[in-house]
Every structure is written in structure tokens, then in C-alpha cells.
Design a protein around this motif. Structure first.
Motif, PDB file in Angstrom:
ATOM      1  N   GLY A   1       4.829   7.645   9.370  1.00 46.58           N
ATOM      2  CA  GLY A   1       6.297   7.743   8.507  1.00 46.58           C
ATOM      3  C   GLY A   1       6.791   9.105   8.315  1.00 46.58           C
TER       4      GLY A   1
ATOM      5  N   MET B   1       0.761  -1.188   0.054  1.00 52.74           N
ATOM      6  CA  MET B   1       0.020   0.076   0.033  1.00 52.74           C
ATOM      7  C   MET B   1       0.821   1.512  -0.238  1.00 52.74           C
TER       8      MET B   1
ATOM      9  N   VAL C   1      -0.688   6.869  11.123  1.00 50.90           N
ATOM     10  CA  VAL C   1       0.643   6.589  10.425  1.00 50.90           C
ATOM     11  C   VAL C   1       1.567   7.740  10.910  1.00 50.90           C
TER      12      VAL C   1
ATOM     13  N   ARG D   1      -5.888  -2.328  -0.115  1.00 48.93           N
ATOM     14  CA  ARG D   1      -4.811  -1.377  -0.387  1.00 48.93           C
ATOM     15  C   ARG D   1      -5.216   0.124  -0.660  1.00 48.93           C
ATOM     16  N   GLU D   2      -6.507   0.298  -0.393  1.00 48.25           N
ATOM     17  CA  GLU D   2      -6.954   1.655  -0.482  1.00 48.25           C
ATOM     18  C   GLU D   2      -7.877   2.058   0.821  1.00 48.25           C
ATOM     19  N   TYR D   3      -7.671   3.443   1.248  1.00 55.23           N
ATOM     20  CA  TYR D   3      -8.434   3.734   2.390  1.00 55.23           C
ATOM     21  C   TYR D   3      -9.896   3.522   1.927  1.00 55.23           C
TER      22      TYR D   3
ATOM     23  N   LYS E   1       2.252   2.173  -3.486  1.00 57.94           N
ATOM     24  CA  LYS E   1       1.146   2.689  -4.146  1.00 57.94           C
ATOM     25  C   LYS E   1       0.860   4.074  -3.882  1.00 57.94           C
ATOM     26  N   GLN E   2       0.886   4.331  -2.553  1.00 55.07           N
ATOM     27  CA  GLN E   2       0.531   5.516  -2.093  1.00 55.07           C
ATOM     28  C   GLN E   2       1.819   6.690  -2.699  1.00 55.07           C
TER      29      GLN E   2
ATOM     30  N   VAL F   1       0.593   7.955   4.243  1.00 54.66           N
ATOM     31  CA  VAL F   1       1.293   6.691   3.626  1.00 54.66           C
ATOM     32  C   VAL F   1       1.306   5.890   4.930  1.00 54.66           C
TER      33      VAL F   1
ATOM     34  N   LEU G   1       2.857  12.717   2.677  1.00 53.53           N
ATOM     35  CA  LEU G   1       3.318  11.534   2.955  1.00 53.53           C
ATOM     36  C   LEU G   1       3.132  11.262   4.478  1.00 53.53           C
TER      37      LEU G   1
ATOM     38  N   GLN H   1       1.351   7.349  -6.319  1.00 47.35           N
ATOM     39  CA  GLN H   1       0.150   8.250  -6.442  1.00 47.35           C
ATOM     40  C   GLN H   1       0.610   9.611  -6.074  1.00 47.35           C
TER      41      GLN H   1
END
Lengths: 144, 81
Positions: free
Chosen positions: B80, A61, B78, B57-59, A64-65, A125, A121, A68
Motif C-alpha cells: 500500500g 483489517m 503488502v 484480522r490480526e497478524y 483496523k490497522q 497495512v 502503513l 491503530q
């Protein structure tokens, strides 16, 4: 038409020089903007020193994000090259966990795009970090 | 129907496993999966309410319908970057 991008999750130190070379190697570029996110030294409430950050991803995922994000940034700004690299696993103090690099004809759009990519991000992400302290304890970082 | 549910970060740590199978009645949505997970693994119940969900894999939102063979992921906030 989409321009070349380099999007990757890596468990090894990020090659910042290569990222800069990738976005710079285009004759129309007049501005290159690079953001590095690095592990910052911290002290916990119980006076432990931060040893490192451990990163984990939902890799399929997250990739892919990140793709995008590059596509969306190219729609918003006239970018020539985009690099989005994120490191997984243990990232010691002062080492980079994320590299965003973009090139564009003029500096304004490079600054704006770089800022937008890292902000988005961090918000969206599927990647998580855990603080690892010198006593061996760990704390997941889950912003409210 | 039969789906797979993936866990990450603190949810994975508390569940003690990165993925579980889940059987749900046909027509179940994401909210129904969340309720079933709370019952199946009480240790992660507290985290599910503030997690997001990704379907294949999509919200997605809580009302999204699930189908046999789907991959549902619990996405805690998240961090990151």
C-alpha cells in the motif's frame, strides 16, 4: 485521551484540501504536516508505459490497522488531529493513493509522526497495488 | 473444524477465488492450514511460504491455534501507499 481522527478507505479521488482543513481546525496547532503518495510514471522492462495503479485491500483489517496507527502515533507524539486516507481501485498517474495529515503544537513532532505513519502503513497495512501497463498487462507489487 | 480462508492480490488471482472453506482436524494451527491449502490449491503453494497470516484480522504466527468459524487470511507482502 485520544484526539479526533479521520480514517477512511475510498474509491474516489482523495480530497486533500478537506484533509488539511480537518487537521488545521484546532487552535493549539502550530504545525501541520501532510504526506501524499502519488502514482509515478514508470516504464516497464518491455518498454510499456504505466497507465495506473490498481489498489486492493483487506478492508476490515486495513481500517483496523489504520485506526491503530493513529492511536499509536498519538501515544508517541502530542498530535491534535490525524487523517489517514487510502484510495482503492484505479489511481491514474499523478493522483494521490494515500494522504497522511497531522497537526501538533510544534513542527518537529508533526514531521516525525507523519513520516512514521506512512512508513508503518507501507510495511504493515493489508493493502496491495498492481501496476497496470498500457498493453493491458498487470504486475502485482509484492516487496520481498 | 470448519474455517474460512480469504485470499488477496496475487494469491487471489492465482486461486481464481477470494475465499475458500477449509475443514481441518480439531487442534490444527496456522501451519496446518497452510499445508492443507498447498494441497487443495497447488497454484498458490509457491506464494504461501512467504505470505503472512491474519486470524480474525490480526497478524498471527504459524503456531497459532485455529477454532471453528475462524476467518484466516493469507497476506502476501503488502504494497500500500
Amino acid at each position: 485521551m485520544s484526539q479526533p481522527t479521520w480514517i477512511q478507505l475510498l474509491t474516489t479521488p482523495l480530497d486533500i484540501a478537506r484533509a488539511i482543513a480537518y487537521v488545521s481546525d484546532v487552535e493549539e496547532a502550530g504545525g501541520v504536516c501532510v504526506f501524499l503518495g502519488t502514482t509515478r510514471a514508470e516504464r516497464s522492462r518491455s518498454a510499456q508505459e504505466l497507465l495506473a495503479l490498481d489498489y486492493e485491500a483487506y478492508s476490515e483489517m486495513a481500517l483496523k490497522q489504520m485506526q491503530q496507527l493513529a492511536v499509536e502515533a498519538q501515544k508517541r507524539w502530542p498530535l491534535l488531529r490525524v487523517v489517514i486516507l487510502h484510495r482503492l481501485g484505479r489511481v491514474p498517474i499523478s493522483e494521490a493513493s494515500v494522504v497522511i495529515a497531522v497537526s501538533s503544537p510544534h513542527r518537529g513532532e508533526a514531521f516525525e509522526a507523519c513520516r512514521w505513519i506512512i512508513d508503518t502503513l507501507k510495511k504493515d497495512v493489508a493493502i496491495w497495488k498492481k501496476e497496470v501497463w498500457t498493453d493491458g498487462s498487470g504486475t502485482w507489487v509484492h516487496p520481498q | 473444524m470448519h474455517i474460512r480462508v480469504k485470499f488477496f492480490a496475487i494469491v487471489k488471482e492465482r486461486a481464481g477465488v477470494g475465499e475458500v472453506p477449509l475443514d481441518l482436524p480439531d487442534g490444527a494451527n496456522v501451519a496446518a492450514a497452510e499445508a492443507a491449502l498447498k494441497e487443495k490449491i497447488p497454484a498458490i503453494a509457491v506464494f504461501l511460504g512467504r505470505a503472512a497470516y491474519a486470524l480474525n484480522r490480526e497478524y498471527v504466527d504459524a503456531a497459532t491455534l485455529l477454532h471453528d468459524g475462524d476467518e484466516l487470511a493469507v497476506i502476501p507482502p503488502v504494497s500500500g501507499g
